[in-house]
Design a protein around this motif. Structure first.
Motif, mmCIF file in Angstrom:
data_model
loop_
_atom_site.group_PDB
_atom_site.id
_atom_site.type_symbol
_atom_site.label_atom_id
_atom_site.label_comp_id
_atom_site.label_asym_id
_atom_site.label_seq_id
_atom_site.Cartn_x
_atom_site.Cartn_y
_atom_site.Cartn_z
ATOM 1 N N UNK A 1 0.854 -1.176 0.000
ATOM 2 C CA UNK A 1 0.000 0.000 0.000
ATOM 3 C C UNK A 1 0.889 1.224 0.000
ATOM 4 N N UNK A 2 0.515 2.233 0.788
ATOM 5 C CA UNK A 2 1.339 3.440 0.886
ATOM 6 C C UNK A 2 1.346 3.930 2.323
ATOM 7 N N UNK B 1 -7.850 4.166 10.427
ATOM 8 C CA UNK B 1 -7.689 3.313 9.252
ATOM 9 C C UNK B 1 -7.828 4.174 8.002
ATOM 10 N N UNK B 2 -6.773 4.243 7.235
ATOM 11 C CA UNK B 2 -6.766 5.069 6.028
ATOM 12 C C UNK B 2 -7.289 4.315 4.802
ATOM 13 N N UNK B 3 -7.023 3.012 4.733
ATOM 14 C CA UNK B 3 -7.475 2.230 3.577
ATOM 15 C C UNK B 3 -7.485 0.756 3.942
ATOM 16 N N UNK B 4 -8.395 0.026 3.324
ATOM 17 C CA UNK B 4 -8.469 -1.432 3.466
ATOM 18 C C UNK B 4 -9.005 -1.976 2.154
ATOM 19 N N UNK B 5 -8.228 -2.820 1.507
ATOM 20 C CA UNK B 5 -8.608 -3.277 0.179
ATOM 21 C C UNK B 5 -8.054 -4.685 -0.073
ATOM 22 N N UNK C 1 -3.906 0.134 5.506
ATOM 23 C CA UNK C 1 -3.122 1.329 5.813
ATOM 24 C C UNK C 1 -3.672 1.946 7.086
ATOM 25 N N UNK C 2 -2.796 2.213 8.062
ATOM 26 C CA UNK C 2 -3.251 2.743 9.337
ATOM 27 C C UNK C 2 -2.289 3.802 9.859
ATOM 28 N N UNK C 3 -2.804 4.676 10.727
ATOM 29 C CA UNK C 3 -1.989 5.658 11.443
ATOM 30 C C UNK C 3 -2.319 5.524 12.924
ATOM 31 N N UNK C 4 -1.294 5.269 13.738
ATOM 32 C CA UNK C 4 -1.478 5.103 15.183
ATOM 33 C C UNK C 4 -0.779 6.261 15.891
ATOM 34 N N UNK C 5 -1.489 6.899 16.811
ATOM 35 C CA UNK C 5 -0.999 8.108 17.458
ATOM 36 C C UNK C 5 -0.499 7.803 18.872
#
Length: 322
Positions: A49-50, A219-223, A245-249
């Protein structure tokens, strides 16, 4: 030979001879104005992914990228972080570090804004990152952590948490499995190195992040990513892998659990606006409010007639209840 040694050998070979789609679905890279990506980088785009999400790259942050690959995402990060040394790329494979350095030299020829010194390539691995505590704004990895066995994954996540500043972000792109992967596939070192047999289920993947202490996950994307069929993988039924694609803070973990945003919204269907006194959520009649899964579940139980909860879109990009 351990699975980590198998992985290193595989990617040493891939650094010498680019293999398009080696382990992942090769997709066109993100395009930005004035950014020109050398063909060799695109051929070495070994990711599912990215991790380059512009909304997380404001203010020219310091980015630590684990697993430099052909250098494509290091170049993309440098596009947003235009100060010397703001992008640090770490890789344990000498051949891959050398290939990335050559590719970045090529990129400098086609991008007048870019100088190879913008990216600092260091020897190291995910278990002992060569940077100090709380020193970077962003840690990113693409299609690497899924290779790790559970204990090693725990070690890698602890390291990312250590080096992140308070409020910093861990950006990841990894395959996940729609059901647990059978043990015989998990134990196949080459399949694991190819990002095909080490994937966790979505629930287990998120739980690992929460257990480390990340208080908010988006969750930014799931495909769809790959299908493991019955003929080639000795399965009773096909098994679908997905790319997540995920972002964890790195923010404090709330007492009632982490806020995980998957694209759900809450819509108040009553006669007037509604204020949740406990958490301060304001629902205006008929207008969707992005909510984390925890809040969505609470509203579903407390207000089943007055609040409509929409399904997860798996494409959440900020602006929510928490």
């Amino acid at each position: 030979m351990t699975y980590l040694e198998t992985t290193a050998q595989l990617y040493a070979e891939a650094a010498k001879t680019p293999q398009v789609g080696l382990c992942c679905v090769n997709t066109p890279p993100l395009q930005f104005p004035g950014l020109h990506i050398p063909e060799i980088m695109q051929q070495m785009n070994y990711g599912c992914g990215s991790t380059v999400h512009p909304t997380e790259l404001f203010g020219e942050p310091t980015v630590l990228y684990i697993g430099v690959g052909g250098g494509i995402e290091a170049l993309q990060f440098a596009y947003f972080c235009r100060q010397p040394g703001r992008v640090i790329a770490v890789d344990p494979v000498p051949e891959m570090r050398q290939a990335a350095a050559r590719n970045l030299q090529l990129a400098a020829q086609d991008n007048d804004w870019f100088h190879p010194d913008s990216v600092k390539i260091l020897a190291g691995d995910a278990f002992e990152l060569p940077v100090s505590d709380a020193s970077v704004d962003v840690v990113a990895q693409n299609c690497l952590f899924n290779i790790f066995e559970p204990d090693d994954l725990q070690r890698a996540l602890v390291e990312t948490y250590r080096v992140l500043k308070p409020g910093g972000r861990l950006i990841m792109s990894d395959p996940i499995a729609t059901r647990p992967i059978p043990a015989q596939l998990q134990q196949d070192e080459r399949l694991r190195a190819l990002c095909l047999s080490g994937a966790l289920t979505y629930e287990d993947y998120i739980q690992h992040l929460v257990a480390i202490g990340f208080g908010q996950i988006e969750i930014r994307a799931r495909r769809p990513y790959r299908l493991l069929d019955t003929q080639h993988y000795n399965l009773d039924a096909p098994l679908l892998l997905e790319s997540l694609d995920s972002v964890s803070f790195k923010v404090p973990l709330p007492e009632d659990g982490a806020c995980v945003f998957t694209g759900k919204t809450a819509i108040y269907a009553g006669s007037e606006s509604f204020l949740d006194d406990h958490a301060g959520h304001l629902l205006q009649r008929g207008i969707p409010l992005a909510v984390c899964d925890k809040t969505a579940a609470k509203f579903s139980l407390q207000f089943p007639q007055d609040v409509v909860i929409t399904d997860s879109t798996w494409h959440y990009n900020g602006g929510g209840c928490c």
